[in-house]
Design a protein around this motif. Structure first.
Motif, PDB file in Angstrom:
ATOM      1  N   GLU A 210       0.832  -1.209   0.000  1.00 36.17           N
ATOM      2  CA  GLU A 210       0.000   0.000   0.000  1.00 36.17           C
ATOM      3  C   GLU A 210       0.866   1.258   0.000  1.00 36.17           C
ATOM      4  OE1 GLU A 210      -3.104   0.203  -0.445  1.00 36.17           O
ATOM      5  OE2 GLU A 210      -4.276  -1.269   0.682  1.00 36.17           O
ATOM      6  N   GLU A 211       1.959   1.197   0.719  1.00 35.11           N
ATOM      7  CA  GLU A 211       2.848   2.360   0.834  1.00 35.11           C
ATOM      8  C   GLU A 211       3.643   2.615  -0.445  1.00 35.11           C
ATOM      9  OE1 GLU A 211       6.855   3.638   3.345  1.00 35.11           O
ATOM     10  OE2 GLU A 211       5.588   2.008   4.081  1.00 35.11           O
ATOM     11  N   GLN A 212       4.052   1.532  -1.114  1.00 31.82           N
ATOM     12  CA  GLN A 212       4.992   1.660  -2.233  1.00 31.82           C
ATOM     13  C   GLN A 212       4.365   1.549  -3.622  1.00 31.82           C
ATOM     14  OE1 GLN A 212       8.268   2.331  -1.865  1.00 31.82           O
ATOM     15  NE2 GLN A 212       8.112   2.353   0.365  1.00 31.82           N
ATOM     16  N   ARG A 213       3.137   1.102  -3.733  1.00 28.66           N
ATOM     17  CA  ARG A 213       2.618   0.703  -5.044  1.00 28.66           C
ATOM     18  C   ARG A 213       2.595   1.829  -6.080  1.00 28.66           C
ATOM     19  NH1 ARG A 213      -3.927  -0.103  -4.256  1.00 28.66           N
ATOM     20  NH2 ARG A 213      -4.345   1.837  -3.128  1.00 28.66           N
ATOM     21  N   THR A 214       2.300   3.044  -5.682  1.00 26.26           N
ATOM     22  CA  THR A 214       2.207   4.126  -6.671  1.00 26.26           C
ATOM     23  C   THR A 214       3.574   4.607  -7.151  1.00 26.26           C
ATOM     24  OG1 THR A 214       2.072   5.783  -4.898  1.00 26.26           O
ATOM     25  CG2 THR A 214      -0.010   4.926  -5.781  1.00 26.26           C
ATOM     26  N   SER A 215       4.628   4.249  -6.435  1.00 26.83           N
ATOM     27  CA  SER A 215       5.963   4.690  -6.826  1.00 26.83           C
ATOM     28  C   SER A 215       6.716   3.651  -7.647  1.00 26.83           C
ATOM     29  CB  SER A 215       6.788   5.041  -5.583  1.00 26.83           C
ATOM     30  OG  SER A 215       6.964   3.914  -4.755  1.00 26.83           O
ATOM     31  N   LEU A 216       6.105   2.495  -7.866  1.00 27.75           N
ATOM     32  CA  LEU A 216       6.769   1.437  -8.625  1.00 27.75           C
ATOM     33  C   LEU A 216       6.791   1.780 -10.116  1.00 27.75           C
ATOM     34  CD1 LEU A 216       5.240  -1.709  -6.887  1.00 27.75           C
ATOM     35  CD2 LEU A 216       7.556  -0.810  -6.620  1.00 27.75           C
ATOM     36  N   PRO A 217       7.816   1.312 -10.838  1.00 31.25           N
ATOM     37  CA  PRO A 217       7.934   1.645 -12.260  1.00 31.25           C
ATOM     38  C   PRO A 217       6.959   0.859 -13.128  1.00 31.25           C
ATOM     39  CG  PRO A 217       9.721   0.191 -11.596  1.00 31.25           C
ATOM     40  CD  PRO A 217       8.987   0.563 -10.343  1.00 31.25           C
ATOM     41  N   ALA A 218       6.607   1.462 -14.260  1.00 31.02           N
ATOM     42  CA  ALA A 218       5.778   0.789 -15.255  1.00 31.02           C
ATOM     43  C   ALA A 218       6.677   0.044 -16.231  1.00 31.02           C
ATOM     44  CB  ALA A 218       4.900   1.801 -15.975  1.00 31.02           C
ATOM     45  N   SER A 219       6.081  -0.556 -17.233  1.00 33.31           N
ATOM     46  CA  SER A 219       6.842  -1.318 -18.216  1.00 33.31           C
ATOM     47  C   SER A 219       7.585  -0.415 -19.188  1.00 33.31           C
ATOM     48  CB  SER A 219       5.894  -2.225 -19.002  1.00 33.31           C
ATOM     49  OG  SER A 219       6.535  -2.767 -20.128  1.00 33.31           O
ATOM     50  N   ASN A 220       8.736  -0.891 -19.641  1.00 32.96           N
ATOM     51  CA  ASN A 220       9.471  -0.217 -20.714  1.00 32.96           C
ATOM     52  C   ASN A 220       9.372  -1.019 -22.012  1.00 32.96           C
ATOM     53  OD1 ASN A 220      10.514   1.988 -19.190  1.00 32.96           O
ATOM     54  ND2 ASN A 220      12.022   0.599 -18.280  1.00 32.96           N
ATOM     55  N   GLY A 221       8.435  -1.950 -22.038  1.00 37.17           N
ATOM     56  CA  GLY A 221       8.312  -2.843 -23.180  1.00 37.17           C
ATOM     57  C   GLY A 221       7.807  -2.141 -24.430  1.00 37.17           C
ATOM     58  N   SER A 222       8.009  -2.815 -25.559  1.00 34.80           N
ATOM     59  CA  SER A 222       7.650  -2.261 -26.857  1.00 34.80           C
ATOM     60  C   SER A 222       6.573  -3.098 -27.514  1.00 34.80           C
ATOM     61  CB  SER A 222       8.896  -2.212 -27.756  1.00 34.80           C
ATOM     62  OG  SER A 222       8.548  -1.989 -29.086  1.00 34.80           O
ATOM     63  N   LEU A 223       5.519  -2.434 -27.996  1.00 35.23           N
ATOM     64  CA  LEU A 223       4.479  -3.127 -28.745  1.00 35.23           C
ATOM     65  C   LEU A 223       5.052  -3.692 -30.040  1.00 35.23           C
ATOM     66  CD1 LEU A 223       1.504  -3.901 -29.013  1.00 35.23           C
ATOM     67  CD2 LEU A 223       1.099  -1.675 -30.087  1.00 35.23           C
ATOM     68  N   LYS A 224       6.052  -3.018 -30.579  1.00 36.78           N
ATOM     69  CA  LYS A 224       6.697  -3.483 -31.807  1.00 36.78           C
ATOM     70  C   LYS A 224       7.306  -4.878 -31.605  1.00 36.78           C
ATOM     71  CE  LYS A 224       9.107  -0.507 -34.102  1.00 36.78           C
ATOM     72  NZ  LYS A 224      10.206   0.408 -34.541  1.00 36.78           N
ATOM     73  N   ASP A 225       7.898  -5.112 -30.450  1.00 37.50           N
ATOM     74  CA  ASP A 225       8.488  -6.425 -30.163  1.00 37.50           C
ATOM     75  C   ASP A 225       7.414  -7.509 -30.093  1.00 37.50           C
ATOM     76  OD1 ASP A 225      10.999  -5.277 -30.034  1.00 37.50           O
ATOM     77  OD2 ASP A 225      10.961  -5.063 -27.845  1.00 37.50           O
ATOM     78  N   LEU A 226       6.267  -7.166 -29.505  1.00 35.93           N
ATOM     79  CA  LEU A 226       5.170  -8.126 -29.412  1.00 35.93           C
ATOM     80  C   LEU A 226       4.591  -8.432 -30.789  1.00 35.93           C
ATOM     81  CD1 LEU A 226       3.354  -6.723 -26.249  1.00 35.93           C
ATOM     82  CD2 LEU A 226       4.740  -8.792 -26.379  1.00 35.93           C
ATOM     83  N   ASP A 227       4.442  -7.399 -31.617  1.00 30.39           N
ATOM     84  CA  ASP A 227       3.957  -7.588 -32.980  1.00 30.39           C
ATOM     85  C   ASP A 227       4.896  -8.493 -33.774  1.00 30.39           C
ATOM     86  OD1 ASP A 227       1.553  -6.222 -33.023  1.00 30.39           O
ATOM     87  OD2 ASP A 227       2.453  -4.311 -33.577  1.00 30.39           O
ATOM     88  N   ALA A 228       6.176  -8.232 -33.655  1.00 28.33           N
ATOM     89  CA  ALA A 228       7.162  -9.023 -34.396  1.00 28.33           C
ATOM     90  C   ALA A 228       7.122 -10.494 -33.970  1.00 28.33           C
ATOM     91  CB  ALA A 228       8.554  -8.444 -34.191  1.00 28.33           C
ATOM     92  N   PHE A 229       6.987 -10.717 -32.683  1.00 27.31           N
ATOM     93  CA  PHE A 229       6.923 -12.093 -32.171  1.00 27.31           C
ATOM     94  C   PHE A 229       5.648 -12.786 -32.648  1.00 27.31           C
ATOM     95  CE2 PHE A 229       5.773 -15.003 -28.575  1.00 27.31           C
ATOM     96  CZ  PHE A 229       6.752 -15.952 -28.825  1.00 27.31           C
ATOM     97  N   PHE A 230       4.535 -12.066 -32.614  1.00 28.48           N
ATOM     98  CA  PHE A 230       3.269 -12.620 -33.076  1.00 28.48           C
ATOM     99  C   PHE A 230       3.356 -13.040 -34.542  1.00 28.48           C
ATOM    100  CE2 PHE A 230      -0.899 -11.649 -35.124  1.00 28.48           C
ATOM    101  CZ  PHE A 230      -1.601 -12.723 -34.609  1.00 28.48           C
ATOM    102  N   LEU A 231       3.872 -12.165 -35.386  1.00 28.10           N
ATOM    103  CA  LEU A 231       3.992 -12.470 -36.808  1.00 28.10           C
ATOM    104  C   LEU A 231       4.926 -13.653 -37.045  1.00 28.10           C
ATOM    105  CD1 LEU A 231       4.125  -8.858 -38.304  1.00 28.10           C
ATOM    106  CD2 LEU A 231       2.251 -10.508 -38.493  1.00 28.10           C
ATOM    107  N   LYS A 232       6.023 -13.688 -36.297  1.00 27.40           N
ATOM    108  CA  LYS A 232       6.954 -14.803 -36.448  1.00 27.40           C
ATOM    109  C   LYS A 232       6.291 -16.126 -36.112  1.00 27.40           C
ATOM    110  CE  LYS A 232      10.344 -15.430 -33.436  1.00 27.40           C
ATOM    111  NZ  LYS A 232      11.643 -15.290 -32.734  1.00 27.40           N
ATOM    112  N   MET A 233       5.499 -16.162 -35.045  1.00 27.68           N
ATOM    113  CA  MET A 233       4.843 -17.404 -34.654  1.00 27.68           C
ATOM    114  C   MET A 233       3.765 -17.806 -35.659  1.00 27.68           C
ATOM    115  SD  MET A 233       6.379 -18.483 -31.993  1.00 27.68           S
ATOM    116  CE  MET A 233       5.261 -19.849 -31.799  1.00 27.68           C
ATOM    117  N   VAL A 234       3.018 -16.830 -36.180  1.00 22.11           N
ATOM    118  CA  VAL A 234       1.995 -17.135 -37.166  1.00 22.11           C
ATOM    119  C   VAL A 234       2.624 -17.734 -38.419  1.00 22.11           C
ATOM    120  CG1 VAL A 234       0.274 -16.153 -38.722  1.00 22.11           C
ATOM    121  CG2 VAL A 234       0.325 -15.462 -36.318  1.00 22.11           C
ATOM    122  N   HIS A 235       3.718 -17.143 -38.877  1.00 18.17           N
ATOM    123  CA  HIS A 235       4.420 -17.677 -40.061  1.00 18.17           C
ATOM    124  C   HIS A 235       4.984 -19.059 -39.780  1.00 18.17           C
ATOM    125  CE1 HIS A 235       3.906 -14.241 -42.580  1.00 18.17           C
ATOM    126  NE2 HIS A 235       4.563 -13.417 -41.799  1.00 18.17           N
TER     127      HIS A 235
END
Length: 239
Positions: A210-235
């Motif tokens: 409760e004390e720390q949750r709002t100060s925690l970092p969010a993701s630095n991930g890229s949607l581009k990486d997820l798209d690329a992985f999705f396309l690779k698996m589909v192919h």
């Protein structure tokens, strides 16, 4: 449809099953390319139940799974770490685990475990006796909150790895082991009581979150990486 991962989750994968615990089988699957090339919205999940509801099978399509991965969905993060594998594309599992690490959001993930810990704690403390199943749901969720606050990597699905990777008093760890051994001999209907020191541990983990949750970092991930992985698996599965 091809299965990319079929694994166990729930108490068996967490490491504290009862003799009559259900089997919670979770699947990630992929369709052929043409299935995705459609204007119609198609069902992207499946639900099956067998053997008097003792075998619960649910599955998510790969595209749905990757959308959840972008949000650091905890059930998905647990699914791809399961120690009990029934079927898997090992290359897929290795790659999605790597993606999960880069997409991981501590602030998103802690909300899930904190909400669960508070919910189950309220239920446990409103009665004189309780089921050990619910007790361990609360304990694991609370300890996961502590993990997320103190560590940068995803909380492990296995409760043993989680609790032994944190600074928790030895006497509490020993008592947890004793209760896991007890749970392994009792049915899901068994009622327990007491355990004030472990309740205090849960409350301290919840207070920290409760004390720390709002100060925690969010993701630095890229949607581009997820798209690329999705396309690779589909192919890969369209050949």
């Amino acid at each position: 449809m091809n299965i990319l991962l079929a694994c166990e989750t729930g108490s068996r994968a967490w490491g504290f099953p009862s003799p009559d615990s259900d089997f919670d089988i979770r699947i990630i699957y992929i369709h052929s390319k043409d299935w995705y090339l459609s204007l119609s919205e198609k069902k992207d999940s499946l639900e099956l139940m067998f053997e008097n509801n003792e075998i619960d099978i649910t599955g998510w399509d790969l595209r749905k799974s990757l959308r959840l991965l972008q949000k650091s969905n905890p059930p998905l993060l647990e699914r791809i770490q399961s120690p009990i594998i029934y079927k898997a594309d090992t290359h897929f599992v290795k790659e999605i685990q790597q993606l999960a690490g880069s997409q991981y959001s501590r602030i998103a993930t802690i909300h899930h475990y904190l909400s669960m810990a508070k919910k189950f704690l309220d239920e446990l403390e409103s009665a004189e006796t309780y089921k050990l199943k619910k007790f361990f749901y609360a304990l694991r969720s609370a300890v996961a909150c502590k993990w997320i606050v103190e560590k940068e990597e995803m909380p492990p699905i296995e409760f043993k790895k989680m609790r032994e990777g944190l600074a928790i008093e030895e006497k509490l760890l020993k008592r947890i082991e004793e209760l896991i051994d007890l749970k392994a001999t009792q049915s899901e209907t068994y009622l327990h009581q007491g355990e004030a020191p472990l309740f205090a541990l849960m409350h301290s983990c919840v207070a920290l979150a409760e004390e720390q949750r709002t100060s925690l970092p969010a993701s630095n991930g890229s949607l581009k990486d997820l798209d690329a992985f999705f396309l690779k698996m589909v192919h890969r599965y369209d050949d």
